[in-house]
Structures are given as C-alpha cells and as structure tokens.
Design a protein around this motif. Sequence first.
Motif, PDB file in Angstrom:
ATOM      1  N   LEU A  98      -5.137   2.842  13.818  1.00 40.47           N
ATOM      2  CA  LEU A  98      -6.530   2.976  13.373  1.00 40.47           C
ATOM      3  C   LEU A  98      -7.490   2.665  14.524  1.00 40.47           C
ATOM      4  O   LEU A  98      -8.353   1.797  14.437  1.00 40.47           O
ATOM      5  CB  LEU A  98      -6.789   2.057  12.185  1.00 40.47           C
ATOM      6  N   VAL A  99      -7.342   3.422  15.604  1.00 43.15           N
ATOM      7  CA  VAL A  99      -8.046   3.109  16.855  1.00 43.15           C
ATOM      8  C   VAL A  99      -9.543   3.390  16.787  1.00 43.15           C
ATOM      9  O   VAL A  99     -10.290   3.003  17.700  1.00 43.15           O
ATOM     10  CB  VAL A  99      -7.422   3.882  18.033  1.00 43.15           C
ATOM     11  N   HIS A 100      -9.998   4.055  15.724  1.00 36.26           N
ATOM     12  CA  HIS A 100     -11.431   4.349  15.605  1.00 36.26           C
ATOM     13  C   HIS A 100     -12.157   3.376  14.674  1.00 36.26           C
ATOM     14  O   HIS A 100     -13.348   3.552  14.401  1.00 36.26           O
ATOM     15  CB  HIS A 100     -11.630   5.785  15.103  1.00 36.26           C
ATOM     16  N   LEU A 101     -11.453   2.369  14.197  1.00 36.20           N
ATOM     17  CA  LEU A 101     -12.074   1.399  13.290  1.00 36.20           C
ATOM     18  C   LEU A 101     -13.259   0.708  13.961  1.00 36.20           C
ATOM     19  O   LEU A 101     -13.158   0.207  15.086  1.00 36.20           O
ATOM     20  CB  LEU A 101     -11.068   0.333  12.860  1.00 36.20           C
ATOM     21  N   VAL A 102     -14.368   0.678  13.239  1.00 39.05           N
ATOM     22  CA  VAL A 102     -15.567  -0.019  13.698  1.00 39.05           C
ATOM     23  C   VAL A 102     -15.815  -1.250  12.825  1.00 39.05           C
ATOM     24  O   VAL A 102     -16.366  -2.245  13.281  1.00 39.05           O
ATOM     25  CB  VAL A 102     -16.790   0.931  13.653  1.00 39.05           C
ATOM     26  N   TRP A 103     -15.359  -1.184  11.578  1.00 41.99           N
ATOM     27  CA  TRP A 103     -15.656  -2.217  10.567  1.00 41.99           C
ATOM     28  C   TRP A 103     -14.362  -2.554   9.836  1.00 41.99           C
ATOM     29  O   TRP A 103     -13.687  -1.667   9.317  1.00 41.99           O
ATOM     30  CB  TRP A 103     -16.700  -1.629   9.615  1.00 41.99           C
TER      31      TRP A 103
ATOM     32  N   ASP B 226       0.497  -1.554   4.888  1.00 40.74           N
ATOM     33  CA  ASP B 226       1.473  -0.528   5.283  1.00 40.74           C
ATOM     34  C   ASP B 226       0.891   0.850   4.968  1.00 40.74           C
ATOM     35  O   ASP B 226      -0.096   0.990   4.239  1.00 40.74           O
ATOM     36  CB  ASP B 226       2.783  -0.735   4.522  1.00 40.74           C
ATOM     37  N   ASN B 227       1.506   1.900   5.546  1.00 36.65           N
ATOM     38  CA  ASN B 227       1.201   3.295   5.198  1.00 36.65           C
ATOM     39  C   ASN B 227      -0.244   3.714   5.492  1.00 36.65           C
ATOM     40  O   ASN B 227      -0.777   4.608   4.836  1.00 36.65           O
ATOM     41  CB  ASN B 227       1.498   3.563   3.715  1.00 36.65           C
ATOM     42  N   LEU B 228      -0.865   3.091   6.479  1.00 37.14           N
ATOM     43  CA  LEU B 228      -2.234   3.496   6.830  1.00 37.14           C
ATOM     44  C   LEU B 228      -2.279   4.348   8.099  1.00 37.14           C
ATOM     45  O   LEU B 228      -3.348   4.758   8.531  1.00 37.14           O
ATOM     46  CB  LEU B 228      -3.112   2.250   7.020  1.00 37.14           C
TER      47      LEU B 228
ATOM     48  N   ILE C 141       0.848  -1.187   0.000  1.00 34.00           N
ATOM     49  CA  ILE C 141       0.000   0.000   0.000  1.00 34.00           C
ATOM     50  C   ILE C 141       0.888   1.243   0.000  1.00 34.00           C
ATOM     51  O   ILE C 141       1.626   1.478   0.956  1.00 34.00           O
ATOM     52  CB  ILE C 141      -0.913   0.004   1.236  1.00 34.00           C
ATOM     53  N   ASP C 142       0.837   2.032  -1.076  1.00 37.49           N
ATOM     54  CA  ASP C 142       1.613   3.266  -1.130  1.00 37.49           C
ATOM     55  C   ASP C 142       0.673   4.450  -1.340  1.00 37.49           C
ATOM     56  O   ASP C 142      -0.538   4.301  -1.501  1.00 37.49           O
ATOM     57  CB  ASP C 142       2.669   3.197  -2.243  1.00 37.49           C
ATOM     58  N   ASP C 143       1.247   5.668  -1.353  1.00 38.75           N
ATOM     59  CA  ASP C 143       0.443   6.889  -1.448  1.00 38.75           C
ATOM     60  C   ASP C 143      -0.357   6.948  -2.746  1.00 38.75           C
ATOM     61  O   ASP C 143      -1.498   7.416  -2.775  1.00 38.75           O
ATOM     62  CB  ASP C 143       1.344   8.126  -1.333  1.00 38.75           C
ATOM     63  N   GLU C 144       0.236   6.470  -3.839  1.00 38.68           N
ATOM     64  CA  GLU C 144      -0.454   6.510  -5.129  1.00 38.68           C
ATOM     65  C   GLU C 144      -1.701   5.626  -5.110  1.00 38.68           C
ATOM     66  O   GLU C 144      -2.784   6.026  -5.569  1.00 38.68           O
ATOM     67  CB  GLU C 144       0.496   6.046  -6.234  1.00 38.68           C
ATOM     68  N   MET C 145      -1.548   4.411  -4.548  1.00 42.48           N
ATOM     69  CA  MET C 145      -2.694   3.512  -4.457  1.00 42.48           C
ATOM     70  C   MET C 145      -3.777   4.106  -3.568  1.00 42.48           C
ATOM     71  O   MET C 145      -4.973   4.062  -3.895  1.00 42.48           O
ATOM     72  CB  MET C 145      -2.251   2.153  -3.880  1.00 42.48           C
TER      73      MET C 145
END
Length: 522
Positions: A85-90, A58-60, A13-17
């Motif tokens: 990503l501590v706010h992930l619900v799904w 990566d890169n999230l 996973i990079d910035d372009e994707m």
Amino acid sequence: MSQSHNSVEPNVIDDEMIQKAIEEQYPEDIGQLAKKEGTDFKDVTELQLSFRNILQIDNLWQFENLTKLQLDNNIIEKIEALECLVHLVWLDLSFNNIEVIEGLDTLVKLQDLSLYNNRISKIEHMDTLQELQIFSIGKNNLTTLEDVIYLRRFKNLRTLNLTGNPLCDDERYMLFVVAYLPNLMYLDFKLVSDSTREAAVLEYQDRTDLLEGEEAQVLAELEEKQAKQQELEYHKTAFVEYLNGSFLFDNMYEDDTEAAKLASLPGVSDLLQKYREEFVSVCENLFNFGLKEYEKREAEVSEFCECRNEALTANQQESRKLILDFENRNKMTLDEIHNAGSSDIAESKRAEYKADIHQLSEALMTLEILIADQMEELANDFKGNMAVVASTFIENIKGIMNQCRDLENRHHEKLLEICITTLEKSVKNELEEDLPDEVRMLLVDKNTIVNAANVSHGVRLRKIDMRESDIFTNTYRWQASVTEKAFQNEVDRNREHVKEILQYIDSLQEELHNMETLEPME
C-alpha cells in the motif's frame, strides 16, 4: 480502552468482508451496482474496515492505489501485510491491541498516522515516514520523555497527540516536547503558544543546541556516505570501480599466507613498497582512462538519441501535415455529403471521400515505412559504432592490464632472487635477522621456498586476470544491452505508430459508413 469483543469470534480480512465494506462506502444505488458488477480493487482509493473484530491484517495487497485506510476499533495485535500500500497517505490503527510499531517501512507517502489507544511502549521503526505531518499516539504505554526525541527526524510533523500516556504526568512534559520538537504547531489538540515556545527554549536551549550539533554531524556523515555511494555507482558505470587507489593491490595480497611469510625476508619490505607504488600508479591510469572512455560512450549514445529524435520529429511533422490537409480538405466534403440534393450526388461525394481516406492511409503508411527504414539504418550504424567503441576500450584495457602483469612478473623475479640469497645465507648460518619459525620452515631447501613464492605469484596473477575479465564482461554486457535497447525501442515505436494509423483510418471509415445511413435532403 482497546476493543475486546470477547463475545464475538475474531476475524481476518477476507474477500467477502472487503466487498461488503466497499459496497457500504457508496450511496445505496451505486452500492447495489457495485455488488452486481463487482469492483476492481485497483480503483479503490479509500477503505473503511472499522469495528469488524479483525485480529489479523491480510489480503490488502490488491488495493495498490489505496490512499486512505481505516482499521480502527478492532483487535489487531500486529502491524503487518501493508507493504504493497505504497500510496497510503492516511492510516488509522487506533483502538487496537498493537504493542510494537513496525511494518510501515514502505509507506513513504504517509502523512497522517493514528495509533491512538493501543499498547505501544516505544516510538520506533518509523524512519522512512519522512512525509509525516500528523501523528496520534495518545493513550498508549509511553513512559520515557526522552523517547519523544525520536520524532525530531520528521521535519514536516506539525500535529502530535501524546495525551493519556504515563509520560504526560511528568512536570517537564509540555516544555520538554515543545523544546525538542520546535516545528510543532499543535500538541494534544492545542495550539502551541508563543509563550510556551519561549519558555521551552529558555529551559532546554543548552541541551537542544548540543543535540543539534550532534545531528548536524550525523547528517554530514550521512551526506558524505551518500556522496561516496553515488561516486561508486558512477565508477561502476565506467567499469573501473575501486581502481582509483590500492584496492586491487591489497586484494591481491589478501588472505595470501605465503606472501605474508615471504614479506619477512630481508629486503622484501622495500621491494613490496616500490611494487605497490608502481602498481597503484598503473591502476590510477586505468581508472582515469576508464572515466574518459565512459564520457565518450555516453556522448555516442546521446548523439544517436539526438539523431533519432530529429528524424522522428521531422517524420511526425509530415504526418501531421498530411492529416491536417486531409481534414481541412474534407470538412467541406462531409458537409456536401450531408446536404446533398440527391442520392447520386451523395454517393459520388462519398466515393471521393473514400478514395481520399485510402490515399491518406497509403501516404501515412509510406511515411512510416520510410522512417522505419531510416531508424533501422541509424540503429545498425549505432550498433557498429558501439562495437568499435567497445573493442577499442577492451584493447586499451588489455594493454594497461599487461602493464600490471609485467610489474607482477618483475616483482616475482626479484622476490625469487631474495629467496635464493636468503636460503644460501641460511645454509651458511650467515643470516643476521631473527626470522619467525614459520619463515625459517620455508628455508629448508630451494624447492620449498621457490614453490611458496610461485604459489603466491599465481594467486596475484589470477586476481589481475579476474579484474580484467570483470571489465571485459561488463563492457560486452553494456554493448549488447545498449544496442538491443535501440532496436527494441524502434520495434515498439513502429508497432505503436502503425496501430495509431490504423485506428485513425478506421475512425474515418466508420464516420463515412455512419453518414451512408443518412437520407439525402430533398
């Protein structure tokens, strides 16, 4: 089957994707705008990265407000890099090549998790996901029915999909899962019927009752442990942790080999027992004093905060009254300017309004200066009070710790008497006790046994000094922190309020300036 994509090069996973994925989520016109102006990743709450041949997550970390993440239909082998990503619900990780459940510890808000169609053989490492409501782990390599019992810890779990796992072939499967997960509403996409639930209870009640008893015991032990931890934290805030018992005394003798040898001498055991009782009693007095003083310190801080809030509230009410009076007074003035019959009348009214704005600004700033002076005086008084509180506490601690030293010194004197007496008996071969060889080696001469006793005595005194020093350090650190916070809070408040005043005055002046461009009515 999991996606293989053998003919396509694996991706990370990079910035372009990421940017492309974000643009694709929007309608075409908004997507073009996002492409042109860029996107602040902090504003993104949903992200779809399906079917992109991703091998490694990566890169999230930039998506700190993400609530929904789709990573399905890739070739991911490891759950990782999701910590931020501590706010992930799904979260959807279905159709990948994951073998182990891991890397989910920080996702404490997760409600819906799909690991469907992977290579997982054990349900584990999910303890922190207490909000979990929907869990799909069908088409994996789960073989043991008993592994399902792990899911009992998720009290909010209502929907579970296990279909396609080897364990589903067990004839006990349906009743076992329903019995051990009594809160389930849907299993394998079907509503759990009342008849199934009744049959499950009938079949497994003895075992589930036993398990509930064990769980209740574990829960009670956990609650007790948490209560003790909370109590310890409370004691730490009072600077007297571990002083409500024999901890300090035991610590003084810990790893003291000389004291252990001397304890074998005749009469030392009784002497130690009496010393221990007296020393622990002094420690408990210190502990109780510390808790009372903590309550006094907290009361002082509360009183300061109350006085501060009262003064600020009164000041804010005066400020609001000034602003309200100004706005009521000048609503008519603005109308008069707008409806002025000539430019001279309009100019005169504008001048009046301008002067009133200036007067309001002066009045508001004067009020702020007055409250700032009042806050500074309050903070200085508070600082003085805290210095007195801290020094009084320290002096009392010194007195109690000196009692500990006096007990240690008296014990040492009596121990030396026993050492000399035992040495004299040893020289005369009058010792009735059969002492260990390591103790007899201390009885070769007076210097040897006295030195051993003195070394042990020095170790214990240093332990007392260190504990006293810890209390002093924590007290002075608290004093500095609480007074510094009082002053810093006022600096921050003053800056913010002055800024608010200036912004309000600027808005009034801008409103007046805009009216100057209006032509007077004929």
